[in-house]
Design an enzyme around this catalytic site. Structure first.
Site, short mmCIF file in Angstrom:
data_model
loop_
_atom_site.label_atom_id
_atom_site.label_comp_id
_atom_site.label_asym_id
_atom_site.label_seq_id
_atom_site.Cartn_x
_atom_site.Cartn_y
_atom_site.Cartn_z
N LYS A 48 0.82 -1.21 0.00
CA LYS A 48 0.00 0.00 0.00
C LYS A 48 0.85 1.27 0.00
O LYS A 48 0.48 2.27 -0.61
CB LYS A 48 -0.94 -0.01 1.21
N LYS B 218 -7.79 -10.24 -9.24
CA LYS B 218 -8.86 -10.29 -8.26
C LYS B 218 -9.95 -9.28 -8.59
O LYS B 218 -9.67 -8.18 -9.05
CB LYS B 218 -8.28 -9.99 -6.86
N LYS C 62 -13.17 -3.21 -6.67
CA LYS C 62 -13.95 -2.00 -6.92
C LYS C 62 -13.12 -0.94 -7.63
O LYS C 62 -13.67 0.01 -8.20
CB LYS C 62 -14.48 -1.43 -5.60
#
Length: 342
Positions: free
Chosen positions: A118, A201, A204
């Protein structure tokens, strides 16, 4: 207290990041609802304190938290049988997280692969919260003496860290106070892949809305996305081994198995030899049957925000009734002086 003496208790949380999709449903929400029938106490949480480790638009966060609560309920979670609540409404999470910040070691945190993913190359500009949030995750679980944590594969490392923190606290203070939680990873479609690329995967954040089925999609949209999902020209094999080098076919079969509550082998026995022109309409009908009622119920719930807020407040009160004595005992073990009557 031996570890065997801990009462089984399931805890899990999801970040309210908006745009719930099929992967969230099959990988988490559906399984959470099913766990209610196993005779074990279940607590499920909107982890908004985790969400704010990166910038959140306040209005979006508020809406996403309520939408996630609606998604839990519409997927079958009964707030009377499970404890459903919002993390920031239970102060014990943050208080125990500070204790665990002092138990965890820097080296443990630096090994966390999700922080590296991240933060990327800009780690020095990442928030301290993003670096330390695995300690908060441990507090989320252990504030309730959680013994089992349904998670995806990508969170398994954090459960291992929670076990390390619990074990170190117990060792440092000569107690067996915190259980060592077990990750629970199960189901045919715990990792649902994109409908446009079976190697990625479902997410969104994918720019293509056709890559995912949103839980807010209506029946027509769900069916269209299944019909247009990427496949290959070969018919379905008769055995699961035949799916190994066919990621899109494997993904659709996994989704069918998970929605139908059957195993992959049973899908292959029923659908082996079928072309996708036959299988995809079957999958579309099944997906509409299972998901369209969830979409309808979520929309109904989102029209009554006061009721969602009431459910979350009631859940927070029930959660605090469990967490507060555990935190007080933690402080007592550490030698912190409690207020009279506290």
């Amino acid at each position: 207290m031996s570890e065997a003496a801990f009462t089984p208790r399931v805890f899990s949380g999801i970040q309210p990041s908006g745009n719930l999709h099929l992967g969230n449903y099959l990988g988490a929400l559906k399984r959470f609802a099913e766990a209610q029938d196993r005779g074990v106490e279940t607590l499920y949480c909107m982890v908004d304190l985790h969400a704010v480790t990166v910038w959140q638009e306040p209005g979006d966060l508020r809406r996403a938290t309520r939408e996630l609560a609606a998604g839990f309920i519409a997927s079958g979670l009964d707030p009377a049988r499970s404890i459903l609540f919002n993390q920031s409404q239970v102060a014990e999470h943050s208080q125990l997280a500070w204790v665990f910040n002092c138990v965890a070691r820097m080296g443990w945190m630096q090994r966390m692969t999700q922080f590296k993913d991240k933060a990327g190359k800009n780690a020095q500009n990442a928030s301290l919260g993003l670096f330390a949030y695995p300690a908060l995750m441990a507090a989320d679980i252990l504030a309730y003496h959680g013994t089992h944590v349904p998670v995806g594969e990508d969170q398994k490392q954090h459960i291992e860290l929670s076990r390390d923190i619990a074990a170190k606290f117990n060792h440092d203070y000569g107690v067996e106070f915190f259980p060592l939680p077990e990750p629970v990873i199960e189901g045919a479609a715990t990792r649902v892949m994109s409908l446009r690329d079976g190697t990625k995967k479902m997410s969104k954040s994918d720019p293509s809305d056709m890559s995912r089925i949103n839980l807010t999609d209506d029946a027509e949209t769900i069916a269209r996305k299944i019909r247009k999902a990427k496949t290959d020209p070969e018919p379905l094999p008769s055995e699961a081994e035949g799916l190994e080098d066919r990621p899109e076919a494997r993904n659709l079969v996994n989704i069918y198995a998970a929605l139908a509550d059957i195993d992959i082998e049973q899908v292959m026995a029923e659908a082996g030899g079928q072309p996708f022109s036959v299988f995809k309409p079957r999958l579309a009908d099944l997906a509409v049957d299972r998901l369209a009622p969830i979409s309808t119920e979520m929309k109904r719930l989102m029209h009554d925000e006061a009721e969602i807020d009431r459910i979350l407040a009631e859940g927070a009160g029930r959660a605090r009734a469990i967490a507060a004595p555990i935190l007080r005992k933690t402080y007592d073990i550490m030698g912190m002086v409690s207020a009279p009557g506290g």
